[in-house]
Scaffold this motif. Structure first.
Motif: not given
Lengths: 282, 299
Positions: A147-159
């Motif tokens: 499922t497409p990820e729900e973007l959050e301001e405080d959690i980021i991924t490297s790719g």
């Protein structure tokens, strides 16, 4: 007369001596043979229900290891009544059964259901028995697309695929490879005994025990009694005992017996998980 | 002494052999174990193809139905962007709106108040989940009879109420899905289509890929599956079709939504098909008797 006496004396001395030493030999032989030549046993391992919890998988692997290492167990009967489970769990069990089979004969006895992953496990054995109305087959796999990820301001991924593992299209392609692995496992183990083509196998149909015999998915109709006798015959043992390895190691049925579509959906996270599992979608 | 030792050894041997033969008749010789050759495993995926959209500018309003629990508008981004680039305006038919007023302009219903000055040129219904009331069905029929274009898109993964609209136009969306075990795009439900009936929808198409498509029963099917593609339900019929263009080319029915969503629109000729659909929606319909009707209205 003195001559006869001397012959009797000679015989008595020699016979007495032979019996005595023979008796000594027999006693020593018995003392050596009891620990050296154990009474052989056929070990039974019951694999039932859904195979998704790693704890249950570890239990099954532990039972297989026990059967492999035990000097007293000369052959193993796998009593299978399972619709399968998670792909990696099934593959672990399949590969460990192949290892066990290289040392001891393994006979599968399929009860009510040996479908999908349940059948995947069974094909690793030397010989497969099923009951006339057992449900077998369902050669294929399941997944839920990421499922497409729900973007959050405080959690980021490297790719971009760090949390999903890849695109939905890639997951679809991976499911195809998982299916092919299953089909290959069946074809490599059943060899010439199999009367179905790869395409027919991959239709993922459920077959009854009688149909499975006709298509070479199993070797004979029979219960665990026949499987035990077959294991003893392949192990070339007589006057054997039976060891219930589940009982020996205190391992019983998994907590999770049945999984519905909703349960499956609930279990999935962002990343796809693959299942060799048979259940009706509705 | 040697003889005595021999007797003892024979005694030992007898016991060992006796016990051995009591329990064993031989040894287990493990057969050669054939490991699956996993290097054979491959899942070829059709690569995305480059596509540049060539189009003519048109004008008009396209009404998009979002009043019947339809799919999210963002799932139609590829199609709507093609329509916008062709100069068409997208308007939504939302819950609470009156379909008769939205679809039929003053030209159609002169006496009634509140009708649009300029009616839409096309009406798009995608995967409706809610039922269409009788008045709405009648308004749609009138709209098509008056020359409006109707695009019906359903998807087997989202069963709905499409047949309540489509039956009037001789279209049945079957409760099935199409599959091909021999040739597919990484999954048996992802089928290819190479056989087309020539018309404006199939222009320049060689091969398209559909992703869980269903079959449509109609006298005017326009794209046909090959002999290795089957229906999950229909076993007695061959030449199944997921696309139909009927009612003098005014009603287009497509039984797959996924092919027009990213990234599946980029596979094979799917983009060309989407552009053909957009061109079809943007072009004026040829309605028999429309000129006579227009003359009558003028006099």
């Amino acid at each position: 007369m003195p001559r006869l006496e001397s012959v009797k004396k000679f015989m008595r001395r020699w016979l007495g001596s032979v019996s005595f030493f023979a008796l000594i030999g027999l006693i020593i032989g018995a003392l050596i043979s009891i620990p050296a030549i154990h009474k052989p046993n056929i070990g039974t391992i019951t694999i039932s229900g859904l195979i998704v919890e790693q704890a249950y998988v570890d239990d099954i692997l532990e039972m297989l290891r026990y059967a492999r290492d035990s000097r007293d167990i000369k052959g193993v009967v796998l009593k299978i009544d399972s619709p399968g489970g998670e792909a990696s769990a099934i593959e672990q069990i399949y590969l460990d059964i192949l290892r066990l089979r290289s040392r001891k004969p393994v006979i599968a006895s399929i009860g009510a259901r040996g479908a999908s992953g349940g059948y995947y496990i069974a094909v690793a054995s030397n010989f497969i028995y099923a009951e006339p109305c057992s449900q077998l087959g369902s050669i294929g796999a399941w997944t839920t697309l990421p499922t497409p990820e729900e973007l959050e301001e405080d959690i980021i991924t490297s790719g971009p695929f760090k949390s999903t593992g890849g695109s939905r299209r890639k997951a679809t392609a991976e499911l195809e490879t998982v299916k092919q692995e299953f089909a290959l496992a069946v074809m490599s183990q059943r060899g010439n005994r199999l009367k179905l083509s790869e395409e027919e196998l991959c239709r993922a149909e459920i077959y009854s025990g009688v149909e499975s015999l006709k298509y070479g998915l199993i070797d004979d109709i029979g219960t665990s009694t026949a499987a035990t006798e077959k294991a003893a015959s392949l192990a070339r043992i007589k006057n054997y005992g039976l060891i219930d390895i589940n009982e020996e190691l205190g391992i019983y049925r998994p907590l999770l017996i049945f999984l519905s579509m909703e349960d499956l959906k609930a279990q999935t996270s962002l990343m796809p998980r693959y299942y060799y599992l048979y259940f009706e979608s509705r | 002494m040697i003889r005595r030792i021999a007797i003892v050894l024979i005694g030992i041997l007898v016991v060992l052999l006796g016990r051995g033969f009591f329990y064993y008749s031989g040894f287990y010789w493990a057969p050669h174990i054939e490991m699956p050759s996993f290097e054979q495993v491959i899942a070829p995926l059709e690569p995305s193809t480059e596509y540049s959209d060539v189009y003519e500018k048109g004008e008009g309003i396209v009404l998009l139905d979002i009043a019947h629990d339809n799919v999210g508008v963002e799932e139609l981004n590829v199609l709507t962007s093609r329509l916008i680039s062709r100069g068409l305006t997208i308007e939504f038919f939302s819950p609470g709106d009156d379909l008769k007023k939205e679809l039929l302009g003053k030209e159609g219903e002169e006496k009634e108040e509140g009708l649009k000055e300029k009616p839409p040129v096309a009406y798009i219904i995608v995967c409706p989940q809610a039922e269409f009331p009788k008045e709405e069905r009648e308004a749609i029929n009138t709209f098509v009879n008056d020359g409006g274009k109707l695009l019906l898109i359903a998807d087997p993964t989202r069963s709905g109420e499409m047949n309540s609209i489509s039956l009037k136009f001789g279209l049945i969306f079957e409760p099935d899905y199409l599959y091909n075990m021999k040739e597919n795009d990484a999954n048996f439900r992802n089928i290819f289509i190479t056989e087309f009936k020539e018309n404006e929808i199939t222009k320049d198409l060689e091969k398209i890929a559909l992703y869980t498509a269903g079959s449509i029963t109609s006298a005017d099917c326009t794209a046909f599956v090959d002999q290795n593609t089957f229906s999950s339900v229909i076993e007695t019929r061959k030449g199944l079709s997921p696309i139909a263009l009927t009612n003098e080319s005014k009603v287009l029915a497509i039984y797959d939504l996924t092919f027009m969503t990213e990234p599946y629109n980029g596979i094979l000729d799917n983009n060309q098909l989407i552009s053909n659909i957009a061109d079809w929606l943007a072009s004026p319909a040829e309605v028999p008797g429309a000129e006579a009707k227009a003359e009558k209205a003028t006099s």
